[in-house]
Design an enzyme around this catalytic site. Structure first.
Site, PDB file in Angstrom:
ATOM      1  N   HIS A 276       0.260  47.586  -4.884  1.00 11.72           N
ATOM      2  CA  HIS A 276      -0.394  49.109  -5.700  1.00 11.72           C
ATOM      3  C   HIS A 276      -1.695  49.891  -5.492  1.00 11.72           C
ATOM      4  O   HIS A 276      -2.545  49.542  -4.542  1.00 11.72           O
ATOM      5  CB  HIS A 276      -1.164  47.912  -7.437  1.00 11.72           C
ATOM      6  CG  HIS A 276      -0.436  47.018  -7.411  1.00 11.72           C
ATOM      7  ND1 HIS A 276       0.274  47.782  -8.757  1.00 11.72           N
ATOM      8  CD2 HIS A 276      -0.135  45.837  -7.761  1.00 11.72           C
ATOM      9  CE1 HIS A 276       1.187  46.411  -9.111  1.00 11.72           C
ATOM     10  NE2 HIS A 276       0.474  45.509  -8.713  1.00 11.72           N
ATOM     11  N   LEU A 277      -1.611  51.575  -5.259  1.00 16.80           N
ATOM     12  CA  LEU A 277      -2.510  52.189  -4.299  1.00 16.80           C
ATOM     13  C   LEU A 277      -3.059  53.037  -5.428  1.00 16.80           C
ATOM     14  O   LEU A 277      -3.937  53.860  -4.272  1.00 16.80           O
ATOM     15  CB  LEU A 277      -1.276  52.468  -3.723  1.00 16.80           C
ATOM     16  CG  LEU A 277      -1.091  52.241  -2.320  1.00 16.80           C
ATOM     17  CD1 LEU A 277      -0.389  52.570  -1.225  1.00 16.80           C
ATOM     18  CD2 LEU A 277      -1.491  51.261  -1.638  1.00 16.80           C
TER      19      LEU A 277
ATOM     20  N   HIS B  25       8.642  41.938 -13.105  1.00 20.40           N
ATOM     21  CA  HIS B  25       7.104  40.858 -13.221  1.00 20.40           C
ATOM     22  C   HIS B  25       7.925  39.879 -14.226  1.00 20.40           C
ATOM     23  O   HIS B  25       7.614  40.207 -15.734  1.00 20.40           O
ATOM     24  CB  HIS B  25       6.245  42.085 -13.605  1.00 20.40           C
ATOM     25  CG  HIS B  25       4.909  41.179 -13.791  1.00 20.40           C
ATOM     26  ND1 HIS B  25       3.894  41.543 -13.041  1.00 20.40           N
ATOM     27  CD2 HIS B  25       4.836  40.757 -15.164  1.00 20.40           C
ATOM     28  CE1 HIS B  25       2.907  40.710 -14.275  1.00 20.40           C
ATOM     29  NE2 HIS B  25       3.593  40.563 -15.052  1.00 20.40           N
TER      30      HIS B  25
ATOM     31  N   HIS C  40       6.573  38.254  -7.324  1.00 17.47           N
ATOM     32  CA  HIS C  40       5.368  36.879  -7.487  1.00 17.47           C
ATOM     33  C   HIS C  40       5.533  35.879  -8.435  1.00 17.47           C
ATOM     34  O   HIS C  40       4.949  35.766  -9.741  1.00 17.47           O
ATOM     35  CB  HIS C  40       3.935  37.276  -7.871  1.00 17.47           C
ATOM     36  CG  HIS C  40       3.884  38.251  -9.063  1.00 17.47           C
ATOM     37  ND1 HIS C  40       4.159  38.594 -10.070  1.00 17.47           N
ATOM     38  CD2 HIS C  40       3.537  39.409  -9.258  1.00 17.47           C
ATOM     39  CE1 HIS C  40       4.631  39.055 -11.383  1.00 17.47           C
ATOM     40  NE2 HIS C  40       3.938  40.006 -10.455  1.00 17.47           N
TER      41      HIS C  40
ATOM     42  N   ASP D 170       0.471  41.726  -3.460  1.00 18.01           N
ATOM     43  CA  ASP D 170       0.397  42.080  -5.051  1.00 18.01           C
ATOM     44  C   ASP D 170      -0.954  42.531  -4.399  1.00 18.01           C
ATOM     45  O   ASP D 170      -1.731  42.335  -6.161  1.00 18.01           O
ATOM     46  CB  ASP D 170       0.423  40.592  -5.783  1.00 18.01           C
ATOM     47  CG  ASP D 170       0.754  41.242  -7.253  1.00 18.01           C
ATOM     48  OD1 ASP D 170       0.549  42.902  -7.607  1.00 18.01           O
ATOM     49  OD2 ASP D 170       0.242  41.285  -8.355  1.00 18.01           O
TER      50      ASP D 170
ATOM     51  N   HIS E  58      -9.641  46.722  -7.527  1.00 16.04           N
ATOM     52  CA  HIS E  58     -10.319  47.042  -8.432  1.00 16.04           C
ATOM     53  C   HIS E  58     -11.647  47.506  -8.114  1.00 16.04           C
ATOM     54  O   HIS E  58     -11.943  46.886  -7.633  1.00 16.04           O
ATOM     55  CB  HIS E  58      -9.582  46.164  -9.655  1.00 16.04           C
ATOM     56  CG  HIS E  58      -9.177  45.851 -10.405  1.00 16.04           C
ATOM     57  ND1 HIS E  58      -8.259  46.740 -11.552  1.00 16.04           N
ATOM     58  CD2 HIS E  58      -7.959  44.660  -9.978  1.00 16.04           C
ATOM     59  CE1 HIS E  58      -7.118  46.030 -11.545  1.00 16.04           C
ATOM     60  NE2 HIS E  58      -6.441  45.107 -11.672  1.00 16.04           N
TER      61      HIS E  58
END
Lengths: 309, 429, 180
Positions: free
Chosen positions: B63-64, B180, B233, B306, B310
């Site tokens: 997640h970028l 997911h 995942h 994954d 944050h």
């Protein structure tokens, strides 16, 4: 000299039998103060206690407030309606704000389990957990144990049945830890939807009917049903729940003859306990629980005061 | 620029290669891969004895955060984290703001990736508009813009009919669909794995069946439609069992797991440390064993971390309100090497799960050191002892439960298209 | 240095002191009208009980007696987490307009007596408070003096004075020793 070697009281899980006994014995000495004409001692004069409640609770908050005032502490009530997250703050920001008020003890109630534990790691002040999510409610379990000790003269060897929504109950968890540690045999009962997974590993026996659980019980502890749980489909209706799980006169034939009935309050009359049992002074000790609540909370404040040198 | 990597153990599972040899890079491509190459004029020679040279590692699940949440991660900072972690290519999920559900967002990501000029970045497009599970996105248009796969990521497609149509439409376009797996009704309100630990902590549980019900459903759809599905995942015993059975029946099913699912259990939540809060949640000991077995027997094809960076305001809050995820790119390889150290995976299999397998699943022309391939190479020091220091992360996300953990082995050189994009040799003790 | 405990008063000495104090109390107060004893936990309780027995015997009428735990009134209680075991306070009569004889074993800094007086006043408004102690060892930190003293025992600050009583220690004696 003795001492509660703790900075915080976060849960019964981390308390030894000796620590529980110390609090109960201290609370027993405090009972008398509430019978005096001047119901106040100067012990915590100049100390301040913040009651920080993120979840509405008249009973527990009032009880802590009275306990603080009877010890001459300055008690400040903060009803926090929103969490730090909603305000875009971190818990550390909240902790710094609290520290700036320079209290000695923070009594914290929060709907999210573990919040007192997180805050306790961030502030130097003592934290008393006044109930966190479905995790623990140590002061309630302590006052319950004090009541049992007063009525039964002991805890060890008693059979205690806890009935109701075990899944969502912090009262149940704290009592399971405390009563087991003090030598009681604890059984729990409720519909399978209200029974948390792995509860047996906490050292209790679990039943799905009230009758199986209370057979021969010395103490029957009924839990409050949160009406909003109906929406999660853990029970279909109050009518059906009360029909099968409401403690009523006929059940008292199954318990030990001198069994006592407890409830953390407030009662949904006729849902958890039938009114004739709730008001029967021969078995109901619900008002004693309230009275002991103040003494237990005085003992907690008293034993934590003086810091953690 | 010419590069000669000398004297390393070269492992290229795509070519079934595992031997001491040299690798010559010319013009951004692999020019040769054999023992005893003489350095051509002007070549920079890297002496790498004791090191491992592998195809550039690929993390197919990151997640970028850009566009929209640049305080958590930018494409530039995420790229830097990738190459520092040994990854030459990463695929990024569409849950940005706005969601990557249209060509302009995809193009924006690719433009930013080119500006960062570190790792290859493969955007994953959303299956449904806004990942809301209602209206399909323009798969064809997104493919032309450059997406590598489709997924609604953390908002899994709950509507089985939509999932069926998406899988059919995507299959005709040769776009992999990644799910997911989480039945949102079964997981509603849950914060950690349902079981004894959740009972003790008083936190609402997420049952293993929330994941498994959707794995089972999507296997059935894949079978019925003859299309393929990739499971993100995987975390439970039941999911591994279902996927193993599906593979045995030769269905077009692939799966990945993340390092935390074979490293940690729900017991690590005992302090309510939100760095351990992930989705799906950390499971029990039996699940960790099942994941390791799934990796060992090939049920699980890939390891993807994954990567979920944050900010402090996302994590340092009450447990319920804390965001899920681990900033994982810079610890993924180090944690995964434990599988080799514990004897669960031989070296080539571990490298396959982190390079050629994800390349195959995403149809990428990557993951090999064969002559003529893009010169994406990772050099691993297999014995280097180091400890995780989140402050030193290149990622803006410092949220890692592995902070302070001692690990053995890490990437020391990351080469992308023949250029050295990360050189950690000097900073090592 | 001599570290052995020195007995400064034996059983008979204690008995004689208490008998004298009983008479002094009655003499000073002209009988036992309106008189009450309050023993301070823990040593003071047994001394008060013994005084109660003597006075009641002399006057042929039972003198009221209460028990006071002053822990919660101490000025150092909230400053330390070490707490003395908390005993129950039991004053089974109305203090208002009573002449209260506070009874304790050793008078030292005076801080315990200060706490005791504050506690008593919370229970009512006595007409008068008097103080009876078995040992006065000096070193006052507050302007407090005893009305009835068994024995004045000059001591050093580093010495420890203990009153052992049959009821709690198995024998009657007053001991002085080097403090640790």
């Amino acid at each position: 000299m003795m001492k509660l070697a703790k900075k915080d009281i976060l849960g019964i899980e981390e308390m030894t039998a000796d620590e529980i006994s110390l609090i109960l014995e201290t609370a027993e000495s405090f009972l008398e103060i509430s019978t005096r004409e001047i119901k106040k001692v100067p012990t915590l004069r100049g100390k301040s206690v913040i009651n920080l409640f993120y979840e509405a609770s008249t009973r527990t908050r009032t009880s802590f407030e009275i306990a603080g005032k009877r010890l001459s502490a300055d008690t400040i009530n903060i009803a926090a309606s929103t969490s730090s997250a909603v305000k875009g703050e971190t818990l550390l920001d909240t902790a710094r704000t609290l520290e700036a008020m320079n209290p000695d003890i923070i009594v914290l109630r929060h709907s999210v389990a573990g919040t007192p534990h997180m805050l306790a790691r961030m502030v130097k002040q003592s934290i008393i957990n006044a109930g966190d999510g479905a995790h623990e409610h140590p002061s309630q379990a302590l006052l319950d144990m004090m009541t049992i000790r007063e009525k039964k003269g002991r805890i060890a060897g008693l059979k205690v049945a806890i009935v109701g929504d075990i899944l969502h109950s912090r009262v149940a968890r704290s009592n399971i830890y405390g009563l087991s540690r003090m030598g009681a045999r604890v059984v729990v009962a409720g519909p399978a939807t209200m029974m948390p997974r792995g509860i047996e590993r906490m050292g209790v026996e679990a039943f799905t009917t009230i009758e199986d659980a209370i057979a021969g019980a010395d103490v029957v502890m009924m839990l409050r049903i949160q009406l909003e749980r109906q929406k999660q489909n853990i029970f279909p209706s109050l009518r059906e729940y009360s029909h099968h799980y409401c403690l009523s006169r006929r059940h008292m034939k199954l318990t030990a003859p001198d069994a006592i009935v407890m409830h953390p309050g407030p009662i949904n009359r006729g849902v958890e306990i039938s009114p004739d049992i709730a008001d029967d002074p021969a078995c109901s000790v619900i008002l004693d629980q309230v009275n002991h609540g103040v003494a237990v909370r005085m003992a907690m404040l008293y034993l934590l005061s003086g810091g953690n040198e | 620029m010419k590069l000669l990597l000398k004297g390393a153990r070269v492992i290229d599972p795509a070519q079934n290669l595992d031997a001491l040899m040299d690798v010559l890079v010319e013009g951004g491509k692999i020019a040769a891969c054999k023992p005893g190459i003489k350095a051509p004029a002007g070549a920079k020679v890297l002496e790498l004895s004791g090191m491992l040279v592998t195809p550039g590692l690929i993390d197919m699940h990151t997640h970028l955060r850009e566009p929209g949440y640049e305080y958590r991660e930018t494409i530039a900072s995420g790229s830097a984290a990738a190459v520092a972690g040994g990854f030459t290519s990463i695929a990024c999920m569409p849950n940005t703001l706005p969601v990557n559900d249209n060509r302009s967002v995809t193009e924006f990501i690719l433009r930013k990736a080119a500006e960062a000029n570190l790792a290859n970045i493969y955007p994953i497009g959303a299956i449904s508009m806004g990942s809301e599970g209602k209206q399909m996105t323009e798969f064809w248009d997104l493919r032309e813009a450059g997406i590598a796969a489709l997924s609604d990521d953390g908002n899994p497609v709950m509507d089985a009919a939509l999932m069926r149509r998406a899988m059919e439409y995507a299959y005709s376009l040769e776009l992999p669909v990644i799910q997911h797996c989480e039945d949102k009704n079964l997981s509603a309100g849950g914060l950690m794995n349902e079981g004894y630990q959740a009972t003790v902590l008083g936190l609402p549980g997420i049952p293993a069946i929330a994941e498994e019900v959707m794995v089972a459903r999507d296997i059935l759809i894949a079978e019925y439609t003859g299309t393929r599905i990739h499971f993100a995942h995987v975390s439970t015993t039941g999911s591994v069992r279902l996927i193993r059975a599906a593979k045995k029946r030769r269905l077009k099913v692939t799966a990945e797991t993340a390092p935390h699912y074979f490293t940690l259990t729900d017991e690590s939540l005992r302090n309510y440390d939100t760095n351990y809060k992930v989705s799906p949640p950390l499971r029990g000991d039996a699940d960790v064993s099942a994941i390791k077995e799934g990796l060992a027997d090939g049920t699980l094809d890939a390891i993807a971390c994954d990567h979920a960076p944050h900010g402090r305001t996302d994590k340092e809050v009450e447990f319920e309100y804390a965001a899920c995820g681990i900033s994982g790119l810079e610890t993924s390889l180090g944690l995964s090497l434990s599988l080799v150290q514990e004897g669960i995976l031989p070296w080539p299999e571990l490298i396959a799960k982190m390079s050629c397998n994800p390349a195959r699943i995403l149809n990428l022309p990557k993951g090999t050191l064969a002559k003529g391939a893009d010169a994406d190479i990772t050099v691993i020091h297999p014995d280097l002892a180091w400890s995780v220091d989140v402050a030193a992360f290149h990622s803006l996300g410092k949220n890692s439960p592995f902070s302070g953990r001692k690990l053995k082995g890490r990437a020391v050189l990351t080469i992308v298209g023949g250029d050295i994009k990360y050189d950690g040799r000097a900073s090592q003790p | 240095m001599n570290n052995r405990p020195k007995i400064v008063m034996d059983s008979e000495g204690i008995e004689r002191c208490l008998t004298r104090i009983a008479y002094e109390i009655l003499e000073k107060n002209k009988g036992m009208d309106n008189l009450a004893l309050v023993g301070i936990r823990t040593g003071g309780i047994y001394l008060a009980l013994r005084l109660q027995k003597r006075i009641s015997a002399i006057e042929n009428k039972k003198i009221p007696m209460g028990i006071l735990d002053v822990t919660l009134y101490r000025d150092d209680v909230a400053k330390t987490s070490k707490k003395a075991p908390l005993g129950k306070t039991d004053i089974p009569f109305d203090l208002t307009d009573k002449k209260v004889i506070l009874v304790d074993d050793v008078l030292f800094t005076g801080r315990t007596i200060r706490a005791a007086m504050d506690a008593l006043i919370d229970f009512g408004r006595p007409k008068m408070i008097q103080l009876a102690v078995l040992i006065d060892r000096g070193h006052r930190e507050l302007p407090i003096r005893a009305d009835y003293v068994g024995k004045n025992l000059p001591s050093s600050l580093w010495e420890a004075v203990s009153v052992n009583l049959l009821e709690k220690n198995g024998k009657d004696e007053v001991v002085i020793e080097e403090g640790s």
